[in-house]
Design a protein around this motif. Structure first.
Motif, mmCIF file in Angstrom:
data_model
loop_
_atom_site.group_PDB
_atom_site.id
_atom_site.type_symbol
_atom_site.label_atom_id
_atom_site.label_comp_id
_atom_site.label_asym_id
_atom_site.label_seq_id
_atom_site.Cartn_x
_atom_site.Cartn_y
_atom_site.Cartn_z
ATOM 1 N N MET A 138 0.855 -1.166 0.000
ATOM 2 C CA MET A 138 0.000 0.000 0.000
ATOM 3 C C MET A 138 0.900 1.227 0.000
ATOM 4 O O MET A 138 1.825 1.314 0.791
ATOM 5 C CB MET A 138 -0.895 -0.013 1.243
ATOM 6 N N VAL A 139 0.608 2.151 -0.880
ATOM 7 C CA VAL A 139 1.371 3.392 -0.956
ATOM 8 C C VAL A 139 0.477 4.535 -0.487
ATOM 9 O O VAL A 139 -0.635 4.707 -0.971
ATOM 10 C CB VAL A 139 1.861 3.685 -2.389
ATOM 11 N N SER A 140 0.991 5.302 0.459
ATOM 12 C CA SER A 140 0.282 6.474 0.973
ATOM 13 C C SER A 140 1.032 7.716 0.512
ATOM 14 O O SER A 140 2.243 7.795 0.661
ATOM 15 C CB SER A 140 0.251 6.445 2.499
ATOM 16 N N ILE A 141 0.302 8.664 -0.049
ATOM 17 C CA ILE A 141 0.915 9.909 -0.506
ATOM 18 C C ILE A 141 0.348 11.040 0.342
ATOM 19 O O ILE A 141 -0.847 11.321 0.303
ATOM 20 C CB ILE A 141 0.622 10.165 -1.999
ATOM 21 N N LEU A 142 1.232 11.672 1.098
ATOM 22 C CA LEU A 142 0.785 12.779 1.952
ATOM 23 C C LEU A 142 0.697 14.068 1.146
ATOM 24 O O LEU A 142 1.601 14.390 0.387
ATOM 25 C CB LEU A 142 1.753 12.984 3.110
ATOM 26 N N ASP A 143 -0.379 14.803 1.337
ATOM 27 C CA ASP A 143 -0.560 16.090 0.680
ATOM 28 C C ASP A 143 0.147 17.199 1.441
ATOM 29 O O ASP A 143 0.440 18.248 0.894
ATOM 30 C CB ASP A 143 -2.048 16.404 0.552
ATOM 31 N N SER A 144 0.414 16.960 2.711
ATOM 32 C CA SER A 144 1.046 17.943 3.583
ATOM 33 C C SER A 144 1.450 17.225 4.866
ATOM 34 O O SER A 144 0.947 16.135 5.151
ATOM 35 C CB SER A 144 0.056 19.066 3.903
ATOM 36 N N VAL A 145 2.325 17.835 5.619
ATOM 37 C CA VAL A 145 2.637 17.292 6.940
ATOM 38 C C VAL A 145 1.708 17.956 7.953
ATOM 39 O O VAL A 145 1.060 17.287 8.738
ATOM 40 C CB VAL A 145 4.114 17.530 7.327
ATOM 41 N N ASP A 153 -1.639 19.639 9.040
ATOM 42 C CA ASP A 153 -3.050 19.639 8.642
ATOM 43 C C ASP A 153 -3.299 18.823 7.368
ATOM 44 O O ASP A 153 -4.014 19.256 6.469
ATOM 45 C CB ASP A 153 -3.555 21.074 8.448
ATOM 46 N N ALA A 154 -2.734 17.651 7.319
ATOM 47 C CA ALA A 154 -2.886 16.796 6.136
ATOM 48 C C ALA A 154 -4.337 16.373 5.939
ATOM 49 O O ALA A 154 -4.980 15.873 6.859
ATOM 50 C CB ALA A 154 -1.997 15.564 6.266
ATOM 51 N N VAL A 155 -4.838 16.588 4.741
ATOM 52 C CA VAL A 155 -6.179 16.135 4.385
ATOM 53 C C VAL A 155 -6.235 14.612 4.470
ATOM 54 O O VAL A 155 -7.264 14.031 4.812
ATOM 55 C CB VAL A 155 -6.555 16.625 2.963
ATOM 56 N N TYR A 156 -5.104 13.981 4.208
ATOM 57 C CA TYR A 156 -4.998 12.514 4.215
ATOM 58 C C TYR A 156 -5.665 11.906 5.445
ATOM 59 O O TYR A 156 -6.386 10.929 5.341
ATOM 60 C CB TYR A 156 -3.510 12.141 4.171
ATOM 61 N N PHE A 157 -5.434 12.465 6.615
ATOM 62 C CA PHE A 157 -5.951 11.895 7.862
ATOM 63 C C PHE A 157 -7.381 12.300 8.180
ATOM 64 O O PHE A 157 -7.937 11.882 9.175
ATOM 65 C CB PHE A 157 -5.030 12.246 9.034
ATOM 66 N N PRO A 196 7.736 16.532 -3.481
ATOM 67 C CA PRO A 196 8.780 17.523 -3.163
ATOM 68 C C PRO A 196 8.356 18.598 -2.166
ATOM 69 O O PRO A 196 9.123 18.954 -1.278
ATOM 70 C CB PRO A 196 9.110 18.132 -4.529
ATOM 71 N N HIS A 197 7.129 19.107 -2.289
ATOM 72 C CA HIS A 197 6.717 20.170 -1.363
ATOM 73 C C HIS A 197 6.602 19.656 0.074
ATOM 74 O O HIS A 197 6.849 20.388 1.027
ATOM 75 C CB HIS A 197 5.414 20.842 -1.825
ATOM 76 N N VAL A 198 6.250 18.387 0.243
ATOM 77 C CA VAL A 198 6.186 17.801 1.587
ATOM 78 C C VAL A 198 7.600 17.580 2.111
ATOM 79 O O VAL A 198 7.890 17.836 3.279
ATOM 80 C CB VAL A 198 5.365 16.496 1.594
ATOM 81 N N ARG A 199 8.486 17.121 1.254
ATOM 82 C CA ARG A 199 9.886 16.940 1.645
ATOM 83 C C ARG A 199 10.465 18.273 2.132
ATOM 84 O O ARG A 199 11.186 18.324 3.135
ATOM 85 C CB ARG A 199 10.685 16.383 0.458
ATOM 86 N N GLN A 200 10.136 19.362 1.464
ATOM 87 C CA GLN A 200 10.604 20.685 1.880
ATOM 88 C C GLN A 200 10.055 21.050 3.261
ATOM 89 O O GLN A 200 10.761 21.613 4.091
ATOM 90 C CB GLN A 200 10.224 21.748 0.852
ATOM 91 N N GLN A 201 8.788 20.731 3.515
ATOM 92 C CA GLN A 201 8.208 20.967 4.844
ATOM 93 C C GLN A 201 8.984 20.185 5.899
ATOM 94 O O GLN A 201 9.304 20.706 6.962
ATOM 95 C CB GLN A 201 6.747 20.529 4.904
ATOM 96 N N ILE A 238 1.187 15.239 13.141
ATOM 97 C CA ILE A 238 0.449 14.069 12.659
ATOM 98 C C ILE A 238 -0.747 13.856 13.582
ATOM 99 O O ILE A 238 -0.615 13.339 14.684
ATOM 100 C CB ILE A 238 1.336 12.810 12.622
ATOM 101 N N ASN A 239 -1.894 14.307 13.130
ATOM 102 C CA ASN A 239 -3.121 14.221 13.919
ATOM 103 C C ASN A 239 -4.071 13.205 13.295
ATOM 104 O O ASN A 239 -4.564 13.415 12.191
ATOM 105 C CB ASN A 239 -3.801 15.583 14.003
ATOM 106 N N VAL A 240 -4.282 12.123 14.024
ATOM 107 C CA VAL A 240 -5.186 11.081 13.543
ATOM 108 C C VAL A 240 -6.324 10.945 14.549
ATOM 109 O O VAL A 240 -6.103 10.616 15.709
ATOM 110 C CB VAL A 240 -4.458 9.727 13.404
ATOM 111 N N ASP A 241 -7.530 11.238 14.103
ATOM 112 C CA ASP A 241 -8.728 11.026 14.907
ATOM 113 C C ASP A 241 -9.785 10.453 13.985
ATOM 114 O O ASP A 241 -10.498 11.185 13.293
ATOM 115 C CB ASP A 241 -9.212 12.308 15.566
ATOM 116 N N VAL A 242 -9.830 9.141 13.946
ATOM 117 C CA VAL A 242 -10.695 8.443 13.003
ATOM 118 C C VAL A 242 -12.165 8.815 13.181
ATOM 119 O O VAL A 242 -12.928 8.815 12.220
ATOM 120 C CB VAL A 242 -10.469 6.915 13.081
#
Length: 124
Positions: free
Chosen positions: A1-8, A10-14, A40-45, A58-62
């Motif tokens: 499974m590959v997860s791609i983070l949009d941001s570190v 306030d990531a929409v991912y979570f 790349p933009h996440v790597r820069q963050q 990293i905020n996870v609240d299912v």
């Protein structure tokens, strides 16, 4: 499974319940390796953060996560309650903190949870 983070931060991912639930099931139930792809933009963050800052981002609240279909959201939340809300949140957060820490430290993949190897890769 590959997860791609949009941001570190306030990531929409979570905020998407299917994503959080699928990562949890892949990791804990199915023992499917989880890989994180870092744009790349996440790597820069990440290059501006220390480990403590990372953990706080990293905020996870299912139970706050949503689905497009209300029926999907309701069904997944019922399943989450069977596993334990805290368990799902903790396992997913622990995985992503470890994966992103490896990216921060530019380390080779090293995360092991319940015998599952999780790794990361960079993308262009």
């Amino acid at each position: 499974m590959v997860s791609i983070l949009d941001s570190v931060k306030d990531a929409v991912y979570f905020t998407r319940i299917w994503v959080v639930y699928e990562v949890f099931v892949a990791l804990v139930q199915c023992e499917i390796p989880v890989c994180i792809a870092v744009p790349p933009h996440v790597r820069q963050q990440l290059e501006t953060m220390n480990i403590s800052e990372l953990r706080s981002c990293i905020n996870v609240d299912v139970m706050l996560a949503t689905a497009t279909q209300a029926s999907d959201e309701e069904a997944i939340k019922k399943q989450v309650k069977l596993f334990g809300i805290g368990t799902v949140n903790t396992e997913v957060k622990k995985l992503f903190v470890a994966l992103i820490t490896d990216v921060l430290l530019d380390s080779p993949p090293s995360v092991r949870s319940r015998g599952v190897v999780a790794s990361w890769c960079s993308i262009c």
